[in-house]
Scaffold this active site. Structure first.
Site, PDB file in Angstrom:
ATOM      1  N   THR A 179       0.795  -1.236   0.000  1.00  0.00           N
ATOM      2  CA  THR A 179       0.000   0.000   0.000  1.00  0.00           C
ATOM      3  C   THR A 179       0.825   1.283   0.000  1.00  0.00           C
ATOM      4  OG1 THR A 179      -1.359   1.361   1.501  1.00  0.00           O
ATOM      5  CG2 THR A 179      -0.171  -0.418   2.519  1.00  0.00           C
ATOM      6  N   GLU A 218       0.241   3.642   1.818  1.00  0.00           N
ATOM      7  CA  GLU A 218       0.349   4.081   3.214  1.00  0.00           C
ATOM      8  C   GLU A 218       1.764   3.810   3.754  1.00  0.00           C
ATOM      9  OE1 GLU A 218      -2.058   5.721   4.926  1.00  0.00           O
ATOM     10  OE2 GLU A 218      -1.183   5.601   6.934  1.00  0.00           O
ATOM     11  N   TYR A 254      -0.828   0.491  10.815  1.00  0.00           N
ATOM     12  CA  TYR A 254      -1.178  -0.213   9.574  1.00  0.00           C
ATOM     13  C   TYR A 254      -0.014  -0.151   8.578  1.00  0.00           C
ATOM     14  CZ  TYR A 254      -3.422  -0.867   4.981  1.00  0.00           C
ATOM     15  OH  TYR A 254      -3.733  -1.282   3.698  1.00  0.00           O
ATOM     16  N   LYS A 260       2.240  -3.277   7.170  1.00  0.00           N
ATOM     17  CA  LYS A 260       2.300  -3.560   5.730  1.00  0.00           C
ATOM     18  C   LYS A 260       3.730  -3.476   5.206  1.00  0.00           C
ATOM     19  CE  LYS A 260      -1.983  -4.318   4.174  1.00  0.00           C
ATOM     20  NZ  LYS A 260      -2.390  -5.367   3.244  1.00  0.00           N
TER      21      LYS A 260
HETATM   22  P1  NAP Z   1     -11.468  -4.762   2.738  1.00  0.00           P
HETATM   23  O1  NAP Z   1     -12.660  -4.458   1.901  1.00  0.00           O
HETATM   24  O2  NAP Z   1     -11.388  -4.218   4.111  1.00  0.00           O
HETATM   25  O3  NAP Z   1     -11.347  -6.357   2.807  1.00  0.00           O
HETATM   26  C1  NAP Z   1     -10.481  -6.984   3.711  1.00  0.00           C
HETATM   27  C2  NAP Z   1     -10.774  -8.470   3.717  1.00  0.00           C
HETATM   28  O4  NAP Z   1      -9.889  -9.118   4.648  1.00  0.00           O
HETATM   29  C3  NAP Z   1     -12.206  -8.842   4.156  1.00  0.00           C
HETATM   30  O5  NAP Z   1     -12.683  -9.882   3.335  1.00  0.00           O
HETATM   31  C4  NAP Z   1     -11.981  -9.350   5.577  1.00  0.00           C
HETATM   32  O6  NAP Z   1     -12.961 -10.262   5.999  1.00  0.00           O
HETATM   33  C5  NAP Z   1     -10.643 -10.043   5.412  1.00  0.00           C
HETATM   34  N1  NAP Z   1      -9.957 -10.329   6.677  1.00  0.00           N
HETATM   35  C6  NAP Z   1      -9.652  -9.449   7.663  1.00  0.00           C
HETATM   36  N2  NAP Z   1      -9.015 -10.076   8.673  1.00  0.00           N
HETATM   37  C7  NAP Z   1      -8.905 -11.382   8.306  1.00  0.00           C
HETATM   38  C8  NAP Z   1      -8.341 -12.515   8.924  1.00  0.00           C
HETATM   39  N3  NAP Z   1      -7.771 -12.457  10.123  1.00  0.00           N
HETATM   40  N4  NAP Z   1      -8.390 -13.704   8.265  1.00  0.00           N
HETATM   41  C9  NAP Z   1      -8.981 -13.798   7.058  1.00  0.00           C
HETATM   42  N5  NAP Z   1      -9.538 -12.751   6.422  1.00  0.00           N
HETATM   43  C10 NAP Z   1      -9.512 -11.554   7.039  1.00  0.00           C
HETATM   44  O7  NAP Z   1     -10.127  -4.314   1.992  1.00  0.00           O
HETATM   45  P2  NAP Z   1      -9.890  -3.947   0.444  1.00  0.00           P
HETATM   46  O8  NAP Z   1     -10.149  -2.497   0.247  1.00  0.00           O
HETATM   47  O9  NAP Z   1     -10.566  -4.954  -0.399  1.00  0.00           O
HETATM   48  O10 NAP Z   1      -8.311  -4.113   0.337  1.00  0.00           O
HETATM   49  C11 NAP Z   1      -7.745  -5.368  -0.030  1.00  0.00           C
HETATM   50  C12 NAP Z   1      -6.292  -5.395   0.412  1.00  0.00           C
HETATM   51  O11 NAP Z   1      -5.565  -4.359  -0.229  1.00  0.00           O
HETATM   52  C13 NAP Z   1      -6.071  -5.182   1.906  1.00  0.00           C
HETATM   53  O12 NAP Z   1      -4.965  -5.971   2.272  1.00  0.00           O
HETATM   54  C14 NAP Z   1      -5.726  -3.719   2.017  1.00  0.00           C
HETATM   55  O13 NAP Z   1      -4.939  -3.484   3.164  1.00  0.00           O
HETATM   56  C15 NAP Z   1      -4.948  -3.520   0.735  1.00  0.00           C
HETATM   57  N6  NAP Z   1      -4.994  -2.186   0.147  1.00  0.00           N
HETATM   58  C16 NAP Z   1      -6.176  -1.580  -0.089  1.00  0.00           C
HETATM   59  C17 NAP Z   1      -6.195  -0.342  -0.712  1.00  0.00           C
HETATM   60  C18 NAP Z   1      -7.488   0.363  -1.007  1.00  0.00           C
HETATM   61  O14 NAP Z   1      -7.453   1.577  -1.277  1.00  0.00           O
HETATM   62  N7  NAP Z   1      -8.615  -0.332  -1.036  1.00  0.00           N
HETATM   63  C19 NAP Z   1      -4.983   0.282  -1.090  1.00  0.00           C
HETATM   64  C20 NAP Z   1      -3.794  -0.380  -0.848  1.00  0.00           C
HETATM   65  C21 NAP Z   1      -3.797  -1.623  -0.234  1.00  0.00           C
HETATM   66  P3  NAP Z   1     -14.376  -9.762   6.615  1.00  0.00           P
HETATM   67  O15 NAP Z   1     -15.284  -9.571   5.439  1.00  0.00           O
HETATM   68  O16 NAP Z   1     -14.744 -10.899   7.484  1.00  0.00           O
HETATM   69  O17 NAP Z   1     -14.109  -8.484   7.361  1.00  0.00           O
HETATM   70  N1  GDD Z   2     -12.035   6.947   7.092  1.00  0.00           N
HETATM   71  C1  GDD Z   2     -12.235   8.265   7.233  1.00  0.00           C
HETATM   72  N2  GDD Z   2     -13.365   8.712   7.847  1.00  0.00           N
HETATM   73  N3  GDD Z   2     -11.297   9.109   6.744  1.00  0.00           N
HETATM   74  C2  GDD Z   2     -11.529  10.429   6.863  1.00  0.00           C
HETATM   75  C3  GDD Z   2     -12.669  10.956   7.471  1.00  0.00           C
HETATM   76  C4  GDD Z   2     -13.644  10.053   7.986  1.00  0.00           C
HETATM   77  O1  GDD Z   2     -14.673  10.425   8.543  1.00  0.00           O
HETATM   78  N4  GDD Z   2     -12.603  12.301   7.400  1.00  0.00           N
HETATM   79  C5  GDD Z   2     -11.467  12.608   6.785  1.00  0.00           C
HETATM   80  N5  GDD Z   2     -10.798  11.486   6.456  1.00  0.00           N
HETATM   81  C6  GDD Z   2      -9.477  11.438   5.796  1.00  0.00           C
HETATM   82  C7  GDD Z   2      -8.447  10.554   6.491  1.00  0.00           C
HETATM   83  O2  GDD Z   2      -7.866  11.230   7.607  1.00  0.00           O
HETATM   84  C8  GDD Z   2      -7.474  10.336   5.335  1.00  0.00           C
HETATM   85  O3  GDD Z   2      -6.586  11.441   5.235  1.00  0.00           O
HETATM   86  C9  GDD Z   2      -8.370  10.325   4.106  1.00  0.00           C
HETATM   87  O4  GDD Z   2      -9.638  10.868   4.517  1.00  0.00           O
HETATM   88  C10 GDD Z   2      -8.600   8.944   3.513  1.00  0.00           C
HETATM   89  O5  GDD Z   2      -9.018   8.083   4.553  1.00  0.00           O
HETATM   90  P1  GDD Z   2      -9.564   6.605   4.240  1.00  0.00           P
HETATM   91  O6  GDD Z   2     -10.651   6.671   3.256  1.00  0.00           O
HETATM   92  O7  GDD Z   2      -9.833   5.953   5.553  1.00  0.00           O
HETATM   93  O8  GDD Z   2      -8.336   5.918   3.488  1.00  0.00           O
HETATM   94  P2  GDD Z   2      -6.786   5.848   3.875  1.00  0.00           P
HETATM   95  O9  GDD Z   2      -6.032   6.637   2.866  1.00  0.00           O
HETATM   96  O10 GDD Z   2      -6.541   6.138   5.292  1.00  0.00           O
HETATM   97  O11 GDD Z   2      -6.487   4.278   3.685  1.00  0.00           O
HETATM   98  C11 GDD Z   2      -6.947   3.600   2.508  1.00  0.00           C
HETATM   99  O12 GDD Z   2      -5.955   3.686   1.502  1.00  0.00           O
HETATM  100  C12 GDD Z   2      -4.718   3.028   1.799  1.00  0.00           C
HETATM  101  C13 GDD Z   2      -3.792   3.255   0.604  1.00  0.00           C
HETATM  102  O13 GDD Z   2      -3.228   4.524   0.662  1.00  0.00           O
HETATM  103  C14 GDD Z   2      -7.241   2.154   2.909  1.00  0.00           C
HETATM  104  O14 GDD Z   2      -7.886   1.515   1.844  1.00  0.00           O
HETATM  105  C15 GDD Z   2      -5.979   1.380   3.213  1.00  0.00           C
HETATM  106  O15 GDD Z   2      -6.291  -0.007   3.388  1.00  0.00           O
HETATM  107  C16 GDD Z   2      -5.016   1.556   2.036  1.00  0.00           C
HETATM  108  O16 GDD Z   2      -3.823   0.840   2.258  1.00  0.00           O
END
Ligand code: NAP
Ligand code: GDD
Length: 325
Positions: free
Chosen positions: A125, A127, A154, A158
């Site tokens: 990520t 992050e 986090y 990662k």
């Molecule tokens: P998500 O919607 O939060 O999905 C996370 C999944 O992990 C869910 O299916 C959850 O199951 C499962 N999980 C959590 N703890 C577990 C455990 N102990 N054992 C087995 N399964 C478990 O996340 P996403 O947005 O699809 O992201 C997918 C991956 O990419 C994650 O690793 C995230 O950190 C990474 N990532 C995401 C982003 C982004 O912007 N979306 C960016 C960079 C990296 P439940 O349904 O039971 O909760």
């Molecule tokens: N969640 C959340 N809720 N974020 C907020 C809020 C709120 O009410 N208000 C402002 N924010 C700001 C957070 O402080 C952050 O700066 C930004 O919105 C994005 O927050 P998130 O949507 O929670 O995403 P993230 O960037 O912290 O993390 C996501 O992206 C990562 C990759 O850069 C997640 O998907 C991570 O799993 C992923 O790795």
């Protein structure tokens, strides 16, 4: 028929990737953690696919990991499971580390011991960069060479697993890749991430299902936001290469949370200032201020391109939430 194991199948990316692989004629083994209530909402429309198998699994349990890897000996393993919420990681650092770091070591060890031909994808990520960036010709961005200085539990967890993948690659010749994905969203985004929180609120407001305010935290951070449907394709492409490597996946554009908010409210000719209240509860102890990825390596080696624009992403999420409200 090739077999792919997908952890996190009930999550945003796992659901899209599994559909994508089923369409490519894979047998998909979706690994789902046990829950006392049904959490199949993102996958219910393809649960009956003949090439889909669901297995109960928890990333933190090494014996299950070993059993499943031995049973399926998959060609590809996509690890998308995580405690994926950055804010939550400040409150639950140990759980976050157990799942996002130790869980990954469990998989790598299993692959090394029982299925060394398996190609492994790790969901890394942006992050991990924390507040750091590369400055070139006046432009601030992150690429594969930018030093990583995470700012959250986090991000640290990662980063540990990112390095582990590199170690198993160089020490044991495991085909392991990390996709360093920048934020990606969709109608299937978790409801406590900022984009979905905004679009879901708007849909409820328009359909008269809420008269409350929208409580948010920091509006001034910048994110490089893409669409999950584009990003899962890059995961697949990484495992089709001759050699394993790590890739930035991003759009190359950055927007503030305030900009996302403004555009989403403008969709309905509304001014967010009349609805949004800043609640310090949503501030993080340490914030990542600015993310902008340079996906040049993925473009040139994988032939990957981001197709869905920022505006299209917002519209897709709004329309979907309106239909569901
Ligand atoms: P998500 O919607 O939060 O999905 C996370 C999944 O992990 C869910 O299916 C959850 O199951 C499962 N999980 C959590 N703890 C577990 C455990 N102990 N054992 C087995 N399964 C478990 O996340 P996403 O947005 O699809 O992201 C997918 C991956 O990419 C994650 O690793 C995230 O950190 C990474 N990532 C995401 C982003 C982004 O912007 N979306 C960016 C960079 C990296 P439940 O349904 O039971 O909760
Ligand atoms: N969640 C959340 N809720 N974020 C907020 C809020 C709120 O009410 N208000 C402002 N924010 C700001 C957070 O402080 C952050 O700066 C930004 O919105 C994005 O927050 P998130 O949507 O929670 O995403 P993230 O960037 O912290 O993390 C996501 O992206 C990562 C990759 O850069 C997640 O998907 C991570 O799993 C992923 O790795």
């Amino acid at each position: 028929m090739r077999t792919a194991l997908v952890t996190g199948i009930t999550g945003q990316d796992g659901s899209y990737l599994s559909e994508f692989l089923l369409d490519k004629d894979y047998k998909v083994v979706g690994l789902q953690r046990r829950s006392s209530s049904n959490n199949f909402s993102r996958i219910k429309h393809f649960l009956n696919h003949p090439n889909l198998i669901i297995e109960e699994y928890d990333l933190t349990d090494p014996s299950t990991t070993n059993r499943i890897i031995q049973k399926y000996q998959p060609e590809e393993f996509y690890n998308l499971a995580a405690q994926s919420h950055v804010g939550t990681s400040f409150d639950q650092p140990t759980t976050t580390f157990e799942i996002n770091s130790v869980g990954v070591i469990n998989i790598l060890e299993s692959i090394r011991n029982f299925s060394s031909h398996t190609k492994f994808y790790q969901a890394s990520t942006s992050e991990m960069f924390g507040r750091n960036y590369t400055l070139k010709d006046g432009k601030k961005y992150q690429d594969e060479n930018t030093t990583m200085l995470p700012q959250s539990p986090y991000g640290v967890a990662k980063l540990a697993s990112y390095h582990m993948v590199q170690i198993y690659r160089s020490s044991y010749n495991i085909f392991g890749c990390s996709g360093i994905l920048f934020n990606h969203e969709s109608p299937r985004r978790g409801e406590n991430f900022v984009t979905r929180k905004i679009t879901k609120y708007l849909a409820n407001l328009i359909k008269n299902k809420t008269s409350e305010k929208l409580y948010l935290g920091n509006l001034d951070s910048y994110r490089d936001w893409g669409h999950a449907k584009d990003y899962i394709e890059a995961m697949y492409l990484m495992l089709q290469q001759k050699n394993p490597s790590d890739y930035i996946i991003a759009t190359g554009e950055t927007h503030s949370v305030r900009e996302f908010l403004t555009k989403a409210f403008e969709y309905f000719n509304l001014d967010y200032n009349n609805y949004v209240v800043i609640d310090p509860k949503f501030y993080r102890p340490s914030e990542v201020d600015y993310l902008l990825g340079d996906p040049s390596k993925a473009k040139s080696i994988l032939g990957w391109n981001n197709k869905i624009s920022f505006n299209e992403l917002i519209n897709d999420m709004i329309i979907s939430d309106l239909n569901n409200a």
